[in-house]
Design an enzyme around this catalytic site. Structure first.
Site, PDB file in Angstrom:
ATOM      1  N   SER A 118       0.780  -1.241   0.000  1.00  0.00           N
ATOM      2  CA  SER A 118       0.000   0.000   0.000  1.00  0.00           C
ATOM      3  C   SER A 118       0.811   1.290   0.000  1.00  0.00           C
ATOM      4  O   SER A 118       0.225   2.373  -0.106  1.00  0.00           O
ATOM      5  CB  SER A 118      -0.963   0.011   1.198  1.00  0.00           C
ATOM      6  OG  SER A 118      -2.062  -0.826   0.931  1.00  0.00           O
ATOM      7  N   LYS A 121       0.220   3.924  -2.658  1.00  0.00           N
ATOM      8  CA  LYS A 121      -0.745   5.024  -2.548  1.00  0.00           C
ATOM      9  C   LYS A 121      -0.072   6.382  -2.388  1.00  0.00           C
ATOM     10  O   LYS A 121      -0.720   7.424  -2.554  1.00  0.00           O
ATOM     11  CB  LYS A 121      -1.699   4.744  -1.389  1.00  0.00           C
ATOM     12  CG  LYS A 121      -2.557   3.486  -1.615  1.00  0.00           C
ATOM     13  CD  LYS A 121      -3.449   3.175  -0.428  1.00  0.00           C
ATOM     14  CE  LYS A 121      -4.381   2.001  -0.717  1.00  0.00           C
ATOM     15  NZ  LYS A 121      -3.842   0.703  -0.319  1.00  0.00           N
ATOM     16  N   SER A 176      -5.830   3.502   4.328  1.00  0.00           N
ATOM     17  CA  SER A 176      -5.318   2.657   3.238  1.00  0.00           C
ATOM     18  C   SER A 176      -6.449   1.995   2.465  1.00  0.00           C
ATOM     19  O   SER A 176      -6.349   0.837   2.048  1.00  0.00           O
ATOM     20  CB  SER A 176      -4.357   1.587   3.789  1.00  0.00           C
ATOM     21  OG  SER A 176      -3.479   1.146   2.773  1.00  0.00           O
ATOM     22  N   LYS A 298       3.301   6.435   5.261  1.00  0.00           N
ATOM     23  CA  LYS A 298       2.299   5.497   4.731  1.00  0.00           C
ATOM     24  C   LYS A 298       2.749   4.077   5.011  1.00  0.00           C
ATOM     25  O   LYS A 298       3.924   3.733   4.821  1.00  0.00           O
ATOM     26  CB  LYS A 298       2.126   5.701   3.225  1.00  0.00           C
ATOM     27  CG  LYS A 298       1.062   4.790   2.609  1.00  0.00           C
ATOM     28  CD  LYS A 298      -0.340   5.199   3.043  1.00  0.00           C
ATOM     29  CE  LYS A 298      -1.375   4.140   2.700  1.00  0.00           C
ATOM     30  NZ  LYS A 298      -1.347   2.974   3.634  1.00  0.00           N
TER      31      LYS A 298
END
Length: 490
Positions: A118, A121, A176, A298
């Protein structure tokens, strides 16, 4: 006849001796042809290790062995002369980069390909902000909702629902949310491209184009959320470059990251507000992983990617980007803590203008600096000028140490310097052509080598046949002569 016989015997003995010599030479030829030394090929330092794997450990012992191997992997920056020794980590790739200068402070397999999960992203957010505004509407399609496998992160968006890009990006970076990531790509891509049917494809193409423009040349992205795919991969260096761009030019990244809880208000299709939290643990005061210097980040995880993490932190003098990929066990936050402590504790800014003594640089734009440890001096650095236009005097002077970037400055150089580097470039081209010719010659020699070996072996075999016929014929002649002598005696 006695004389003839004696002479024949002497000739036979001579032939045997000659045969023995020939046999020796044959052996030499055979050995020379089949055992010729092969040129050694030396491996270059810091070769990237592809960490992608489709196999998961089946036992605790196998998992422990993988974790141990990851920990024992080489930290490439520890090989740099006079560079501070960085920590061993449980990730199979890691980097610490100064966000403002681009200086690489820590490097562990930074160009080895890995599944990002993820942290993809981060790039999705960058492309969205560069091609849309926070108040634009994001429409959630059935593809966005139905394309998310069971058990993957989401915030419960519904097909046909409309929210603002702001709401969507909070869901993307904090929770997420995978369906929100898809919807962002589809909606922003449709608006930016003007193609209602190809919006998502346009957005993906823009993700890859933008990554390459930032220097992230070893990555490939086939979705906006990081779901596992053989063709979806990145590297620690690439993710640091992408994150650096988002951090330095889009303050929304920090604002969203530092929001510990966010609520999407009710929509026409959902009466209840949806609330979710930041999942990056280093933002929470009182948490064992809390770090007050962390300003953005993140998280990421899939079974194959393992734990991945992007973390940005601000100290008194430096702003750092830390990326760790394929981290084993529960070590993602302890490793990141160690890497940030290493960056803040061992490096400082060095003003370029105050230390640059070269007469080649006529002027310097703005305040620029390199980031160095105390044991590395400014005069130890190499520099390469990149002109804004071909052969122009204005451009960027890039400073490196041990081949790794430590900073740059906008400069104007003298005509003498341009002439000198032009001559050096021509010399490099000549050397490159010479090396290419050598390589071609080597390739041709390698092609000819089997032919030569075959020719030698063929010649040896032919010689063996000739000698066999000769000695056979000689033996037959001797036999005939004996019969003749025996008849005369009778």
């Amino acid at each position: 006849m006695q004389f003839y016989y004696s002479n024949f015997k002497s000739e036979d003995t001579g032939m045997k001796a000659a045969g023995r010599k020939i046999a020796v030479w044959m052996a030499v030829f055979v050995l020379a042809g089949t055992l010729a030394p092969i040129p050694a090929v030396q491996a270059e330092d810091a070769q990237p290790i592809d960490t992608r794997s489709k196999e998961l450990p089946e036992t605790t012992e196998e998992e422990d062995e993988e974790t141990k191997r990851a920990y024992e992997m080489t930290v490439d920056s520890n090989k740099w002369k006079n560079w501070p020794i960085g920590p061993q980590t449980y990730g199979e790739a890691g980097i610490v980069m100064d966000a403002e200068s681009g200086a690489i402070l820590y490097a562990k397999n930074i160009d080895g390909k890995a599944y990002p999960a993820s942290i993809t992203k981060v790039l999705t957010t960058l492309v969205a902000l560069e091609n849309s505004s926070m108040e634009d509407i994001v429409t959630v399609s059935a593809d966005a909702v139905n394309g998310i496998p069971y058990g993957y992160a989401h915030v419960g968006l519904k097909a046909g629902e409309e929210i603002t890009l702001k709401d969507a990006l909070y869901a993307v970076l904090l929770a997420s949310a995978n369906e929100a990531s898809y919807a962002v790509g589809e909606s922003v891509g449709t608006k930016a491209s003007g193609n209602a049917d190809g919006g998502y494809a346009w957005f993906l193409a823009q993700m890859n184009t933008r990554a390459k423009e930032l220097g992230a040349v070893n990555s490939n992205f086939v979705n906006t959320n990081g779901l596992e795919d053989d063709e979806h991969y990145t590297t620690a260096r690439d993710m640091a470059l992408i994150t650096r761009e988002l951090l330095m030019n889009h303050p929304e990244f920090e604002t969203i990251s530092q929001t510990l809880q966010y609520t999407i208000p009710p929509t026409e299709m959902e009466e209840e507000p949806r609330t979710f939290q930041q999942v990056h643990q280093m933002f929470y005061e009182g948490n064992e992983y809390f770090n007050p210097r962390v300003i953005a980040g993140k998280t990421g995880y899939t079974d194959l990617a393992r734990n991945t993490l992007v973390t940005c932190a601000q100290g008194s003098d430096l702003k750092l980007v830390c990326v760790v990929l394929k981290t084993h066990g529960k070590n993602i936050y302890p490793d990141t803590q160690q890497l940030l402590d290493y960056g803040f504790g061992n490096f400082e800014k060095v003003n370029i203008e105050e230390n640059e003594t070269s007469a080649d640089i006529q002027s310097m734009e703005g305040e620029s600096y390199v980031v160095l440890p105390s044991h590395v001096k400014f005069e130890d650095l190499d520099k390469v000028f990149v002109p804004d236009v071909k052969d122009g005097p204005s451009g960027v002077m890039n400073y490196t140490y041990e081949g790794n970037p430590v900073g740059s400055a906008k400069v104007t150089v003298s005509q003498e310097y341009l002439t000198k580097i032009s001559a050096e470039e021509e010399e490099k081209k000549k050397e490159q052509k010479s090396e290419e010719k050598k390589k071609e010659s080597t390739k041709e020699a390698e092609k000819e080598e089997p032919v030569i070996k075959k020719a030698i072996i063929g010649g040896v075999l032919l010689l063996i046949v000739v000698l066999t016929i000769y000695f056979g014929y000689t033996a037959l002649q001797k036999k005939r002569m004996r019969k003749k002598r025996n008849k005369k005696k009778m």
